[in-house]
Design an enzyme around this catalytic site. Structure first.
Site, short mmCIF file in Angstrom:
data_model
loop_
_atom_site.label_atom_id
_atom_site.label_comp_id
_atom_site.label_asym_id
_atom_site.label_seq_id
_atom_site.Cartn_x
_atom_site.Cartn_y
_atom_site.Cartn_z
N LYS A 42 -61.67 -26.51 -28.57
CA LYS A 42 -60.99 -25.25 -27.77
C LYS A 42 -60.76 -23.97 -28.83
O LYS A 42 -59.69 -23.97 -28.64
CB LYS A 42 -59.74 -25.78 -27.35
N HIS A 52 -50.00 -32.89 -20.85
CA HIS A 52 -51.71 -32.43 -20.11
C HIS A 52 -51.56 -34.42 -20.59
O HIS A 52 -50.48 -35.24 -20.94
CB HIS A 52 -52.20 -32.39 -21.18
N ASP A 79 -49.33 -32.10 -29.84
CA ASP A 79 -49.90 -32.05 -29.03
C ASP A 79 -51.07 -30.45 -29.50
O ASP A 79 -49.72 -29.93 -28.84
CB ASP A 79 -50.42 -32.68 -27.50
N GLN A 107 -53.29 -26.89 -27.30
CA GLN A 107 -53.46 -25.11 -26.77
C GLN A 107 -52.63 -24.29 -28.18
O GLN A 107 -52.84 -23.50 -27.33
CB GLN A 107 -52.28 -25.63 -25.57
N CYS A 124 -55.09 -31.17 -15.37
CA CYS A 124 -54.62 -33.01 -15.91
C CYS A 124 -53.40 -33.38 -16.43
O CYS A 124 -53.10 -33.10 -17.37
CB CYS A 124 -55.42 -32.89 -17.35
C1 LIG Z 1 -52.72 -29.99 -24.05
C2 LIG Z 1 -53.79 -30.27 -23.75
N1 LIG Z 1 -53.18 -31.50 -24.91
C3 LIG Z 1 -54.90 -32.33 -24.10
C4 LIG Z 1 -56.06 -32.32 -23.93
C5 LIG Z 1 -57.58 -33.07 -24.08
O1 LIG Z 1 -58.58 -32.09 -25.10
P1 LIG Z 1 -59.64 -33.22 -25.04
O2 LIG Z 1 -60.12 -33.28 -23.63
O3 LIG Z 1 -60.01 -32.06 -25.75
O4 LIG Z 1 -59.29 -34.71 -25.85
C6 LIG Z 1 -55.81 -30.98 -24.10
C7 LIG Z 1 -57.66 -31.06 -23.06
O5 LIG Z 1 -57.16 -29.64 -21.84
C8 LIG Z 1 -54.91 -29.99 -23.66
O6 LIG Z 1 -55.05 -28.88 -23.00
#
Ligand SMILES: Cc1ncc(COP(=O)(O)O)c(C=O)c1O
Lengths: 138, 408
Positions: B228, B122, B202, B205, B366
């Site tokens: 999430k 991401h 990270d 997910q 993203c």
């Molecule tokens: C794999 C991953 N990393 C980071 C993020 C960023 O999360 P947040 O927007 O809650 O900061 C997301 C959100 O879609 C994600 O799916």
């Protein structure tokens, strides 16, 4: 081919009472709208959306602004055809006088030009209005 | 303890609403999950009964709010099996959690140092490292994936050497669903660098779809978002080993993170406060603790099996659906089904599903470099949560038939 005018579009869409027919109409418009030469799909002409991309090219003919627009999504192309009906081959004055918000509301498609939709349509409308404002000044 | 999905659904008020006069089929859970009533109630209770700033007021409400707020930290620490409550830092989300680590690393990295990420990141776990490496002169290495969307372990291992300072990998890919074997990958990094390289996960997910025990994983940082994971928006967690966080470069300054200040200088507070500047998102912290307490009393093994069964059903139906291609077919996945169709840009698919009450996500998720790697402009993504049903999966494919018909 000639795309319908804004008045024709408003009449056509009012005629349909379910979403499916309305979307099919958009898809047909998207199919009919002249394709942009893929060579024109350049970075400068790209308006990036998070869900789909839109391209725009502008030419000046006398006091009229002529646009070519394109998208990789067919429903977005249909929505662009609605925008073209309002803005293409019009003078800068006409473009700036046209109430696009009211028009999309009338068509009950206002969610497509709301800031929540990352389809580039709103950005295209802003781009066209900026071009019109700029050409007005010279 | 059995897993009764209908009984679960009743606890989520939003699931009984309609969209465009159709019952809502919510399949955008990887973007954000819905919230159970207990979470909504906890937030309302806070604002109705003991709203106050924390750690500061000399009054009863401040005591009550502070106690609940700090209890929440204990709840979180115990849920992920942190060694200490000092290791749980409240942030605004995964993005901020990663930025705290990146910002600190940017000050430590030197020319010649290497940072490793993967092709499935991401942007939050990619652009951060790209920029940190640019600023510090370090080199960013990107571990490749195969066409199924799985990290190629042998290639990943080849990138690790004495210059490796940090490896950051997603627990699971938001765009493809790939569930990475993080325990094994972490142990490889530690072994090959004699425990010198740091590992960040990270977990955005991963947290909702696996049982996370940070001590067992032996990573150095694990980041995730409350929203999430059935909790409120605007809140995330950075878990990190206490020995690292204790002198990690401060991220933002001001508020509770300061212990002493004069016109000339300032001293930083101890953990966990030194990395938490300004008034925190108190309501969200309290709401998130309610979400965790609610989740903990479920039969977690059974709910993970339930989610997996939904994925299996959806995958089967997708394979049988002509004109549809699944993007991401890793052998281990979180419940995410990403796909493209022969006729129909993902945006078109999304529009037509929306009119039928089916909420999915479309676009590049993203993860633009990943879309380029897989040669797709974007995908349509259905992502499941514990309250989804087999009928939701059926409805998705009924709606997709309509897409096919309309775009034929
Ligand atoms: C794999 C991953 N990393 C980071 C993020 C960023 O999360 P947040 O927007 O809650 O900061 C997301 C959100 O879609 C994600 O799916």
């Amino acid at each position: 081919m000639a795309l319908p005018s804004t008045t024709e579009i408003i009449e056509d869409l009012e005629f349909f009472d379910d979403w499916e027919d309305r979307y099919k109409y958009l898809i047909d418009l998207g199919d009919e709208m002249p394709k942009m030469d893929p060579k024109l799909h350049t970075r400068e002409r790209l308006v990036k959306g998070c869900q789909s991309n839109v391209w725009i090219d502008v030419q000046v003919a006398g006091n009229k602004l002529c646009f070519a627009v394109d998208s990789d999504a067919i429903i977005v192309r249909g929505l662009l055809a609605l925008v073209m009906a309002a803005f293409n081959n019009k003078s800068a004055t006409d473009i700036l006088a046209f109430d696009i918000q009211a028009y999309f509301q009338r068509l009950e498609l206002e969610q497509h030009i709301s800031p929540t939709r990352g389809n580039g349509l709103r950005a295209i409308v802003a781009r066209i209005q900026n071009i019109a404002t700029a050409s007005h000044l010279v | 303890m059995a897993f009764d999905v209908q009984q679960i659904r009743q606890q989520f008020p939003i699931l009984s609403r309609t969209v465009h006069n159709k019952p809502l089929v919510y399949l955008d859970n990887a973007a954000t999950t819905q919230k159970p009533q207990v979470v909504i109630d906890a937030i309302v209770d806070y604002y109705s009964n003991y709203n106050s700033n924390v750690h500061r007021g000399a009054h009863q409400l401040a005591d009550e709010a502070t106690r609940k707020y700090e209890d929440a930290r204990d709840t979180l620490a115990s849920f992920i099996n942190a060694n200490s409550r000092n290791e749980v830092i409240w942030t605004s989300g995964t993005t901020e959690s990663i930025n705290i680590v990146t910002h600190g690393m940017a000050q430590k990295l030197r020319t010649g140092d290497e940072v490793i990420v993967t092709q499935m990141e991401h942007h939050a776990n990619f652009v951060t490292w790209q920029q940190a490496c640019k600023a510090s002169g370090a080199t960013l290495l990107i571990a490749p994936i195969n066409d199924a969307g799985e990290l190629i372990t042998e290639e990943f291992i080849k990138l690790i050497n004495a210059n490796t300072r940090l490896v950051s990998i997603p627990h699971a890919s938001n765009a493809l669903g790939t569930l990475n074997p993080i325990k094994q990958l972490i142990s490889e990094v530690k072994r090959l660098t004699a425990d010198q390289a740091l590992v960040m996960i990270d977990g955005a997910q991963g947290i909702a779809h696996s049982e996370v025990d940070v001590q067992q994983l032996n990573c150095d940082f694990y980041a995730f978002s409350s929203h999430k994971f059935y909790g409120p928006t605007g809140l995330g967690v950075l878990w990190g080993k206490e020995s690292l966080l204790a002198d990690w470069p401060v991220w933002q300054t001001g508020g509770e993170m300061i212990s002493e200040v004069s016109y000339q200088d300032a001293k930083w507070n101890t953990l966990p406060y030194r990395l938490e500047a300004g008034t925190p998102n108190i309501a969200a912290v309290i709401g998130f603790a309610a979400a965790i307490n609610w989740f903990k009393q479920l039969d977690i093994k059974a709910l993970l099996e339930h989610e997996n069964a939904l994925l299996t059903q959806a995958t089967q139906m997708a394979e049988d659906f002509s004109g549809l291609r699944i993007i991401g077919s890793a052998s281990a996945k979180v419940p995410v089904l990403s796909f493209v169709m022969d006729r129909g840009h993902p945006a078109d698919i999304g529009f037509i599903l929306d009119r039928q009450g089916v909420a999915i996500r479309t676009g590049h998720h993203c993860a633009e470099p990943l879309m380029d790697r897989l040669s797709v402009p974007g995908t349509a993504r259905a992502s499941f949560a514990l309250y989804n049903t087999s009928d939701d999966v059926e409805q998705l494919f009924v709606a997709l038939k309509k897409v096919k018909m309309m775009l034929a």
